[in-house]
Design a protein around this motif. Structure first.
Motif, short mmCIF file in Angstrom:
data_model
loop_
_atom_site.label_atom_id
_atom_site.label_comp_id
_atom_site.label_asym_id
_atom_site.label_seq_id
_atom_site.Cartn_x
_atom_site.Cartn_y
_atom_site.Cartn_z
N LEU A 24 -1.59 6.74 5.67
CA LEU A 24 -2.13 6.03 4.51
C LEU A 24 -3.47 6.61 4.13
CD1 LEU A 24 -0.76 3.65 6.56
CD2 LEU A 24 -1.29 2.33 4.56
N LEU A 81 2.22 4.88 0.85
CA LEU A 81 2.15 5.77 2.00
C LEU A 81 2.02 7.21 1.51
CD1 LEU A 81 5.07 4.26 4.14
CD2 LEU A 81 2.63 3.86 4.41
N ARG A 94 0.84 -1.20 0.00
CA ARG A 94 0.00 0.00 0.00
C ARG A 94 0.88 1.25 0.00
NH1 ARG A 94 -2.71 -3.70 2.81
NH2 ARG A 94 -4.90 -3.97 2.37
#
Length: 167
Positions: free
Chosen positions: A86, A76, A74
């Motif tokens: 996030l 940042l 994922r």
């Protein structure tokens, strides 16, 4: 950041997941915890009453060692030594409120003082202390310690004479 500052920032949070490094754990609070559970992973959040804030606070956490496993790839939005940010998507304040209210409040067990007496005999073994009490005798009924002098072994005239003792 102090917990008070974190909670104040979370009250204004509408779309981000803030993870704070505390010791060896990454922790998410309040709305960030809600978004984390709904968007990243179904971790168990806990709700505790924080006395000095006079507020119920929701949090979750995971070890730094498992950061890559938990967050995967994922992206940042920002990163520092003690905070990760996030994208949390849109955080619905009403749904968050219902979710927080539905969480059970964790009440810590009172710590027993180090110098407290052990439980009564009866409490440990299922009866009452009165039923299980061991009777203590009155002072007058306790026999006094009497020193008994053992008689000297039988002496023969020869053994007494050899030691210079009378027969």
């Amino acid at each position: 950041m102090t917990l008070q500052e974190i909670i104040a920032a979370e009250s204004r949070n509408t779309d981000k997941i803030y993870l704070h490094l505390e010791g060896i754990f990454w922790k998410a609070y309040e709305r960030s915890a809600f978004a984390f559970i709904h968007r990243i992973s179904r971790y168990k959040a806990s709700k505790r009453f924080v006395k000095y804030l006079d507020a119920k606070v929701v949090s979750l956490g995971f070890p730094d060692a498992s950061r890559s496993k938990v967050l995967g790839d994922r992206p940042l939005l920002s990163e520092s030594d003690d905070m990760l940010v996030l994208d949390g998507g849109s955080i619905d304040a009403e749904k968050y409120g219902h979710w927080k209210d539905a969480l059970p409040l964790i009440v810590p067990k009172p710590a027993s003082p180090a110098n407290s007496a052990p439980p009564a005999y009866g409490a440990v073994y299922g009866g009452t202390a009165r039923q299980m009490a061991i009777p203590v005798p009155d002072v007058e009924s306790v026999p006094r310690h009497v020193t008994v002098v053992a008689p000297a072994p039988h002496q023969t005239p020869e053994s007494g004479a050899a030691q210079g003792l009378p027969p």
